[in-house]
Design an enzyme around this catalytic site. Structure first.
Site, mmCIF file in Angstrom:
data_model
loop_
_atom_site.group_PDB
_atom_site.id
_atom_site.type_symbol
_atom_site.label_atom_id
_atom_site.label_comp_id
_atom_site.label_asym_id
_atom_site.label_seq_id
_atom_site.Cartn_x
_atom_site.Cartn_y
_atom_site.Cartn_z
ATOM 1 N N ARG A 1 26.753 41.331 23.422
ATOM 2 C CA ARG A 1 26.282 40.150 24.163
ATOM 3 C C ARG A 1 25.250 39.382 23.351
ATOM 4 O O ARG A 1 25.194 38.158 23.366
ATOM 5 C CB ARG A 1 25.715 40.539 25.537
ATOM 6 C CG ARG A 1 25.058 39.366 26.245
ATOM 7 C CD ARG A 1 24.759 39.556 27.726
ATOM 8 N NE ARG A 1 24.546 40.928 28.144
ATOM 9 C CZ ARG A 1 23.432 41.637 27.909
ATOM 10 N NH1 ARG A 1 22.413 41.095 27.286
ATOM 11 N NH2 ARG A 1 23.348 42.889 28.313
ATOM 12 N N TYR B 1 31.093 14.037 33.427
ATOM 13 C CA TYR B 1 32.049 15.060 33.821
ATOM 14 C C TYR B 1 31.660 15.591 35.206
ATOM 15 O O TYR B 1 30.489 15.937 35.442
ATOM 16 C CB TYR B 1 32.018 16.184 32.781
ATOM 17 C CG TYR B 1 32.949 17.319 33.105
ATOM 18 C CD1 TYR B 1 34.322 17.142 33.039
ATOM 19 C CD2 TYR B 1 32.448 18.548 33.484
ATOM 20 C CE1 TYR B 1 35.175 18.180 33.350
ATOM 21 C CE2 TYR B 1 33.304 19.601 33.789
ATOM 22 C CZ TYR B 1 34.668 19.397 33.720
ATOM 23 O OH TYR B 1 35.509 20.429 34.028
ATOM 24 N N ASP C 1 26.603 15.213 25.464
ATOM 25 C CA ASP C 1 27.861 15.937 25.638
ATOM 26 C C ASP C 1 28.872 15.229 24.736
ATOM 27 O O ASP C 1 29.318 14.122 25.035
ATOM 28 C CB ASP C 1 28.280 15.894 27.116
ATOM 29 C CG ASP C 1 29.593 16.631 27.363
ATOM 30 O OD1 ASP C 1 30.391 16.791 26.407
ATOM 31 O OD2 ASP C 1 29.838 17.039 28.517
ATOM 32 N N LYS D 1 38.319 21.623 24.921
ATOM 33 C CA LYS D 1 39.032 20.358 24.714
ATOM 34 C C LYS D 1 39.399 20.204 23.233
ATOM 35 O O LYS D 1 40.141 21.000 22.715
ATOM 36 C CB LYS D 1 38.183 19.211 25.244
ATOM 37 C CG LYS D 1 37.546 19.492 26.624
ATOM 38 C CD LYS D 1 38.557 19.710 27.731
ATOM 39 C CE LYS D 1 37.983 20.314 29.005
ATOM 40 N NZ LYS D 1 36.804 19.686 29.547
HETATM 41 C C1 LIG Z 1 35.699 19.979 30.374
HETATM 42 C C2 LIG Z 1 34.398 19.329 30.167
HETATM 43 C C3 LIG Z 1 33.196 20.016 30.418
HETATM 44 C C4 LIG Z 1 33.173 21.415 30.971
HETATM 45 O O1 LIG Z 1 33.693 22.335 30.086
HETATM 46 P P1 LIG Z 1 34.445 23.701 30.514
HETATM 47 O O2 LIG Z 1 34.838 24.289 29.218
HETATM 48 O O3 LIG Z 1 35.591 23.322 31.384
HETATM 49 O O4 LIG Z 1 33.456 24.519 31.276
HETATM 50 C C5 LIG Z 1 32.014 19.355 30.157
HETATM 51 N N1 LIG Z 1 31.997 18.089 29.689
HETATM 52 C C6 LIG Z 1 33.119 17.391 29.453
HETATM 53 C C7 LIG Z 1 33.032 16.000 28.946
HETATM 54 C C8 LIG Z 1 34.353 17.978 29.689
HETATM 55 O O5 LIG Z 1 35.467 17.280 29.474
#
Ligand SMILES: *Cc1c(COP(=O)(O)O)cnc(C)c1O
Length: 383
Positions: free
Chosen positions: A49, A101, A175, A200
């Site tokens: 961890r 998001y 982000d 993504k």
């Molecule tokens: C999908 C997404 C998240 C969250 O990520 P997860 O891997 O699904 O927890 C955060 N920000 C954006 C812009 C996203 O597209």
């Protein structure tokens, strides 16, 4: 070595194995590590961890791509987000762009509010409003930027917001999931932290959930690293391997997907059924000049509005190459309706999105096939 993303993406965190020479390092599944005498750690590894060689390789990869000394990996994008929010204390204010998001908003609104952190949303393109927020009596301790935004593809000036935040000693977080470091590097523009849903574009193949953070600040890294271990939302070594494998092809995937998206955005702009197209690469995008300055290519996400929701639902159900599904950023093209799907969690809030909005995550297929698929779906859903 180099700061070119094409090269970094292939080589970052990918030193051949010291013992075997394997060009692809082995996935290290061990949860514990032998000590040479009590406390005698080899390369700092102790317990899975707290740290693991495969995870370390991924953390070095994201750090190198974002131009930072520090990278941290998590079990999901939201686990990474949660870790960032641990930097705040009860009573702190948190400022977030008004088109984020849905899950990020849900975490702030439904979870963190209960722990005494107040979240305000603001259109961060309005720099006077941002300056007023940071100049207020109780300024936000942290600002959260998502650019381009989801699903309306608004583009926010990262350097301008980061400059205003710095005056109030607030932390700027970007982000960078939609853009990836191939398109923009927020730390170069003054952000303190950059975060990814590796699920993504970095993973890129719709087969792994993951989250990443990079920072240049030793102090922020130390606090994040503490919580990464203390709260424990870490990714498995196998997941780290998958994200790293995705990163190798990031540059070619982004280049191709973005070129495809531009073709489709221009074509959609001419369709009589389409009321509005949201895409940073269109000459009439409200922030066209900023896009030019801040983004290397306009990216592969776009959305468009039809006349009504019923029409949008029929279209999204009629494509064949575009798969009707949530998520984004992989080699295959996806279509969805944000209002009832990805953005259901913001339905009755200030972040609600138009019901007739259709969002595309454009993949790396042949652009002509993607266009033909949409055209056939328009025809099939016309009645
Ligand atoms: C999908 C997404 C998240 C969250 O990520 P997860 O891997 O699904 O927890 C955060 N920000 C954006 C812009 C996203 O597209």
């Amino acid at each position: 070595m180099t700061d070119r993303i094409e090269t970094l993406a292939v080589h970052a965190g990918a030193e051949p194995d010291l013992h075997t020479g394997a060009v692809v390092p082995a996935i290290q599944m061990s949860t514990t590590f032998k000590q040479d005498g009590v406390g005698g750690l080899r390369n700092g590894f102790e317990y899975g961890r707290s740290g693991n060689p495969t995870r370390l390789a991924l953390e070095q990869a994201i750090a190198s791509l974002e131009g930072a000394p520090h990278g941290l990996a998590y079990a999901s994008g939201l686990a990474a987000t949660q870790n960032v929010l641990y930097l705040l204390d009860p009573g702190d204010r948190f400022l977030m762009s008004d088109d984020v998001y849905g899950g990020t908003w849900r975490l702030a609104d439904k979870v963190w509010r209960r722990y005494g952190i107040e979240t305000d949303t603001l259109d961060l393109r309005d720099l006077d409003a941002v300056a007023a927020a940071f100049g207020s009596e109780h300024p936000p301790k942290m600002v959260w930027i998502e650019t381009p935004s989801n699903p309306l593809l608004k583009v926010i000036d990262i350097s301008a917001v980061a400059r205003l935040a710095a005056v109030a000693d607030a932390t700027t977080v970007v982000d960078n999931t939609f853009a990836t470091p191939y398109i923009q590097r927020p730390l170069d523009l003054g952000a303190d932290l950059v975060l990814h849903s590796a699920t993504k574009y970095l993973g890129g193949h719709s087969d792994v959930i993951g989250g990443l953070i990079a920072t240049r600040s030793d102090e922020l890294e130390e606090r994040l690293r503490f919580h990464q271990n203390a709260a424990g939302a870490v990714p498995s070594p196998f997941d780290c391997f998958l994200v790293m494998r995705g990163i190798r092809t990031l540059a070619v995937r982004m280049e191709r997907a973005s070129a495809n998206a531009l073709v489709l955005a221009l074509w959609l702009s001419e369709r009589p059924e389409v009321e509005r197209v949201h895409y940073p690469g269109l000459p009439d995008h409200p922030a066209a000049q900023l896009v030019e300055r801040q983004m290397r290519v306009p990216g592969a996400m776009l959305s468009f509005e039809l006349r009504d929701e019923e029409r949008a639902r029929r279209l999204a159900g009629a494509t064949r190459l575009f798969t009707l599904a949530e998520s984004l950023g992989a080699v295959e093209s996806l279509i969805e309706l944000p209002a009832p799907m990805t953005h259901a969690s913001v339905a009755d809030s200030s972040l609600a999105v138009p019901a007739s909005l259709v969002r595309l995550s454009v993949g790396i297929e042949a652009a002509d096939d993607l266009r033909a698929d949409l055209e056939a779906a328009f025809t099939a859903s016309a009645t």
